[in-house]
Scaffold this active site. Structure first.
Site, mmCIF file in Angstrom:
data_model
loop_
_atom_site.group_PDB
_atom_site.id
_atom_site.type_symbol
_atom_site.label_atom_id
_atom_site.label_comp_id
_atom_site.label_asym_id
_atom_site.label_seq_id
_atom_site.Cartn_x
_atom_site.Cartn_y
_atom_site.Cartn_z
ATOM 1 N N HIS A 282 -73.903 8.167 -2.952
ATOM 2 C CA HIS A 282 -73.363 8.180 -3.628
ATOM 3 C C HIS A 282 -73.231 9.154 -4.930
ATOM 4 O O HIS A 282 -74.277 10.052 -5.265
ATOM 5 C CB HIS A 282 -73.639 7.182 -4.933
ATOM 6 C CG HIS A 282 -73.674 5.863 -4.818
ATOM 7 N ND1 HIS A 282 -74.849 4.746 -4.826
ATOM 8 C CD2 HIS A 282 -72.879 4.976 -3.922
ATOM 9 C CE1 HIS A 282 -75.318 4.117 -5.139
ATOM 10 N NE2 HIS A 282 -73.854 3.594 -3.450
HETATM 11 C C1 LIG Z 1 -72.463 1.083 2.747
HETATM 12 C C2 LIG Z 1 -72.285 1.773 1.679
HETATM 13 C C3 LIG Z 1 -72.116 0.987 0.731
HETATM 14 C C4 LIG Z 1 -71.542 1.230 -1.237
HETATM 15 N N1 LIG Z 1 -71.618 0.435 -1.623
HETATM 16 C C5 LIG Z 1 -71.078 1.004 -3.058
HETATM 17 C C6 LIG Z 1 -71.654 -0.590 -4.099
HETATM 18 O O1 LIG Z 1 -72.188 -1.289 -3.673
HETATM 19 N N2 LIG Z 1 -71.170 0.117 -4.892
HETATM 20 C C7 LIG Z 1 -69.972 1.253 -5.708
HETATM 21 O O2 LIG Z 1 -70.178 1.334 -6.303
HETATM 22 N N3 LIG Z 1 -69.899 2.204 -4.283
HETATM 23 C C8 LIG Z 1 -70.686 1.580 -3.468
HETATM 24 N N4 LIG Z 1 -70.339 2.607 -1.876
HETATM 25 C C9 LIG Z 1 -69.146 3.819 -2.919
HETATM 26 C C10 LIG Z 1 -67.986 3.338 -2.460
HETATM 27 O O3 LIG Z 1 -68.063 3.140 -0.860
HETATM 28 C C11 LIG Z 1 -67.144 4.550 -2.719
HETATM 29 O O4 LIG Z 1 -67.830 4.847 -4.325
HETATM 30 C C12 LIG Z 1 -65.532 4.300 -2.762
HETATM 31 O O5 LIG Z 1 -64.907 3.764 -1.354
HETATM 32 C C13 LIG Z 1 -64.748 5.672 -2.794
HETATM 33 O O6 LIG Z 1 -63.230 5.763 -3.043
HETATM 34 P P1 LIG Z 1 -62.518 6.789 -2.653
HETATM 35 O O7 LIG Z 1 -61.450 6.266 -2.836
HETATM 36 O O8 LIG Z 1 -63.160 7.664 -3.843
HETATM 37 O O9 LIG Z 1 -63.094 7.412 -1.344
HETATM 38 P P2 LIG Z 1 -63.231 6.640 0.192
HETATM 39 O O10 LIG Z 1 -63.392 5.187 0.096
HETATM 40 O O11 LIG Z 1 -63.481 8.074 1.365
HETATM 41 O O12 LIG Z 1 -61.886 7.086 0.699
HETATM 42 C C14 LIG Z 1 -61.181 8.052 0.446
HETATM 43 C C15 LIG Z 1 -60.387 8.219 2.016
HETATM 44 O O13 LIG Z 1 -59.080 9.431 2.473
HETATM 45 C C16 LIG Z 1 -59.288 9.336 3.967
HETATM 46 N N5 LIG Z 1 -59.224 10.784 4.228
HETATM 47 C C17 LIG Z 1 -60.001 12.015 3.590
HETATM 48 N N6 LIG Z 1 -60.057 13.284 4.191
HETATM 49 C C18 LIG Z 1 -58.147 12.649 4.675
HETATM 50 C C19 LIG Z 1 -58.040 13.913 4.997
HETATM 51 N N7 LIG Z 1 -57.864 15.148 5.457
HETATM 52 N N8 LIG Z 1 -56.180 13.265 5.244
HETATM 53 C C20 LIG Z 1 -55.575 12.782 5.624
HETATM 54 N N9 LIG Z 1 -57.127 10.934 5.209
HETATM 55 C C21 LIG Z 1 -57.861 11.549 4.404
HETATM 56 C C22 LIG Z 1 -60.514 8.782 4.555
HETATM 57 O O14 LIG Z 1 -60.061 8.102 6.206
HETATM 58 C C23 LIG Z 1 -60.664 7.355 3.473
HETATM 59 O O15 LIG Z 1 -59.431 6.407 4.089
HETATM 60 C C24 LIG Z 1 -70.895 2.657 -0.716
HETATM 61 C C25 LIG Z 1 -70.480 3.700 0.403
HETATM 62 C C26 LIG Z 1 -71.477 2.981 1.379
HETATM 63 C C27 LIG Z 1 -70.834 3.887 2.480
#
Ligand SMILES: Cc1cc2nc3c(=O)[nH]c(=O)nc-3n(C[C@H](O)[C@H](O)[C@H](O)COP(=O)(O)OP(=O)(O)OC[C@H]3O[C@@H](n4cnc5c(N)ncnc54)[C@H](O)[C@@H]3O)c2cc1C
Ligand code: SF4
Length: 571
Positions: A501
């Site tokens: 996180h």
């Molecule tokens: C194992 C694990 C367990 C977790 N469990 C929990 C939980 O139980 N509860 C909770 O609240 N949170 C949990 N989290 C955290 C949660 O997954 C994240 O907070 C959330 O998914 C983030 O969402 P996001 O859209 O900000 O980023 P992401 O889900 O990381 O999405 C970002 C996207 O952008 C893409 N990207 C990045 N850079 C580029 C680029 N330059 N060009 C094009 N595309 C790009 C990536 O490929 C990705 O698909 C967990 C995380 C992990 C890894």
């Protein structure tokens, strides 16, 4: 030479929860959106027969390929940062759904205290409670203002949970009831109630029952299959952008999803973004995509990196404390746990789900008196049952050899008789903990990597010492035969520490001096750029971040629609 494409109203970088929610809300409102994602598209069928622990847990198939792109890390400014070459601490998502495909699904709200932490702390404990090097600040939004967006997210994802007294007020109960209580959860409930605490079932994105959401998406109930954390869900029972918001956006016909496309820069004229520059990761072709609005939703690390590599916003300077891009990077603190071993009690620990567990709200936020404590905020104390998997789970008492006959004997003996009482503590921002560009290392596309300068602080170490006493007390009440407590917080180690996180770096706030984005996640310095994700958090609560970043993404989507209609800064 890059191909210049026709201009579009909105381009979104990254198709995880943040990008997926914004894509869904905009396309439903009739806005044409280009969604650019560096990884591949995914559906539940990708995970059929997918209970392959080696492939997903240990070879991290769903995650970012660290040989192409990683971060560099050091504990303080006097050190040279080195690249993270293998996953340990945090596991970054890649592909449609992002980390929302392989997450656990524990879906909390932050506390009212979190959003006004500076004001409320000073009101109650005076202006000197927090030392000046801890750069805490209010978020520029209150709990009451964000509550409707939490409600929207919970209804969309079908969150299963029970109402908790020591949280902020809810406008509605959770849309589905809590997950089942397993024997260790029932024991935890019994012993912590006996100690006078108020345990509750963790709110879960693993559905406790079949659920149809307001967009008409129906998903089945969780099977407690145990292959959840680090895995995709073949049943669609785990809320994942790829089975909720992204199909909705696709069905409108307004989403042009471009996968295998890595954005390397946000094009801009110094005042506003003009589009993005991206590379097809399979063919190597380069494209310029002009757009009226650019949404950066590429996770904490790439949100900061893209802005810095594009010269957008003022980089944070730890010498002067000025600038906002890279400021207030926070992690979470997990020291203070006590692992319990029983000699003659067995539980079935091999079934489970990513968000299955019970937790105490008694030691979080300002739910307990901090007058005589050297820290603010607190921790969630919990037992979880993710479902042990055979390779990862071989917990044995200290002193057991790590291989050979004795290891096997102890591993079998305690297979169903050991679990930790865990701690997940809040992380306060510190002037010396920040993100910037690495001066040496570059990614596969020649762009500088992000450099993290981070270590645990005195405040973190004090929380850990305090929480260790509570977890010990609980373990004792459990009647443990062996108890092992992690009493002190060791220095931060990017290859070892176990929490994923990350927050901060493009923080929100009430003014452009101390923050990078306003409460619609709109950049103060570039009004047509919206930066979504936990990068907006000015500090990290003890709760998992996705409920909050998703709520803020709903608000950002509302802001973008307003911006398209009226232009200008929204706050
Ligand atoms: C194992 C694990 C367990 C977790 N469990 C929990 C939980 O139980 N509860 C909770 O609240 N949170 C949990 N989290 C955290 C949660 O997954 C994240 O907070 C959330 O998914 C983030 O969402 P996001 O859209 O900000 O980023 P992401 O889900 O990381 O999405 C970002 C996207 O952008 C893409 N990207 C990045 N850079 C580029 C680029 N330059 N060009 C094009 N595309 C790009 C990536 O490929 C990705 O698909 C967990 C995380 C992990 C890894
Ligand atoms: S534990 Fe439940 S939600 Fe998680 S992958 Fe298995 S069935 Fe899906």
């Amino acid at each position: 030479m890059a191909t210049k494409l026709p201009k579009v109203p909105v381009v979104i970088v990254g198709m995880g929860w943040a990008g997926g929610i914004i894509a869904s809300e905009l396309t439903k409102a009739g806005v044409k959106v280009v969604g650019i994602e560096r990884g591949k598209d995914r559906t539940t069928s990708d995970y059929l027969m997918g209970h392959d622990e080696l492939r997903y847990q240990h070879r991290t198939e769903l995650m970012q390929d660290l040989s192409k792109e990683t971060i560099t890390s050091r504990n303080n400014r006097s050190m040279t940062a080195l690249p993270m070459r293998s996953y340990g601490t945090f596991i970054v998502g890649d592909g449609v759904g992002g980390a929302g495909s392989h997450w656990n699904g524990q879906t909390y709200r932050f506390l009212p205290y979190d959003f006004e932490i500076k004001t409320l702390t000073e009101q109650k404990y005076g202006p000197n409670k927090v030392k000046p090097e801890y750069t805490i600040q209010d978020w520029g939004i209150t709990y009451d203002e964000i509550e409707p967006y939490y409600d929207k997210f919970e209804k969309m994802a079908g969150i299963s949970g029970e109402t908790v007294e020591l949280y902020g007020k809810r406008s509605n109960p959770y849309p589905t009831g809590p997950m089942v209580k397993t024997p260790i959860m029932k024991e935890f409930e019994k012993v912590t109630k006996k100690l006078g605490f108020s345990p509750y079932v963790i709110p879960s994105s693993n559905l406790s029952e079949t659920y149809k959401n307001p967009d008409g998406i129906q998903r089945g109930a969780c099977q407690y299959c145990a292959y959840c954390e680090n895995f995709g869900c073949e049943y669609g029972a785990k809320a994942d952008p790829a089975v909720t918001v992204i199909p909705v956006a696709k069905n409108t016909g307004n989403l042009d999803l471009r996968t295998h496309s890595n954005v390397t820069r946000i094009l801009n004229d110094g005042k506003k973004a003009t589009g993005v520059f991206y590379v097809n990761t399979i063919t190597g072709e380069e494209f310029e995509q002009p757009a009226d609005v650019v949404v950066v939703a590429s996770y904490v690390f790439n949100n900061v990196r893209l802005l810095l590599n594009s010269g957008l916003g003022k980089p944070y300077n730890p010498e002067t404390g000025t600038g906002a891009i890279g400021k207030n990077y926070c992690y979470q603190v997990t020291g203070g746990a006590t692992t319990i071993f029983f000699n003659d009690k067995e539980f079935n620990l091999y079934g489970g789900a990513g968000a299955l567990g019970m937790e105490l709200p008694d030691f979080t936020g300002d739910n307990f008196d901090h007058s005589n404590l050297n820290f603010i905020h607190g921790a969630g104390i919990r037992v979880t049952q993710y479902g042990n998997r055979p390779i990862a789970n071989n917990t044995v008492p200290k002193g057991t050899p790590s291989w050979g006959a004795e290891f096997k004997k102890q591993s079998i003996k305690y297979a169903n008789s050991t679990f930790p009482v865990k701690v997940q503590a809040a992380s306060m921002p510190h002037r010396e903990n920040y993100l910037d560009l690495d001066p040496t290392y570059k990614d596969a596309y020649g762009m500088p990597l992000l450099r993290m300068t981070y270590d645990y602080t005195e405040q973190d170490r004090e929380i850990v010492k305090y929480m260790a006493q509570i977890t010990k007390k609980i373990a004792k009440e459990f009647g443990a035969d062996i108890m092992e407590t992690n009493e002190e917080q060791a220095p931060f180690n990017v290859n070892k520490d176990g929490n994923t996180h990350n927050t901060g770096g493009v923080i929100m706030g009430a003014d452009s001096e101390t923050s990078a984005v306003n409460s619609y996640l709109q950049m103060w310095d570039a009004e047509n750029v919206f930066v979504a994700g936990a990068s907006a958090f000015p500090h990290n609560s003890n709760y998992n971040p996705t409920g909050t970043l998703s709520a803020l993404s709903y608000r950002a989507a509302e802001g973008i629609i307003k911006y398209i209609q009226q232009g200008g800064l929204l706050v």
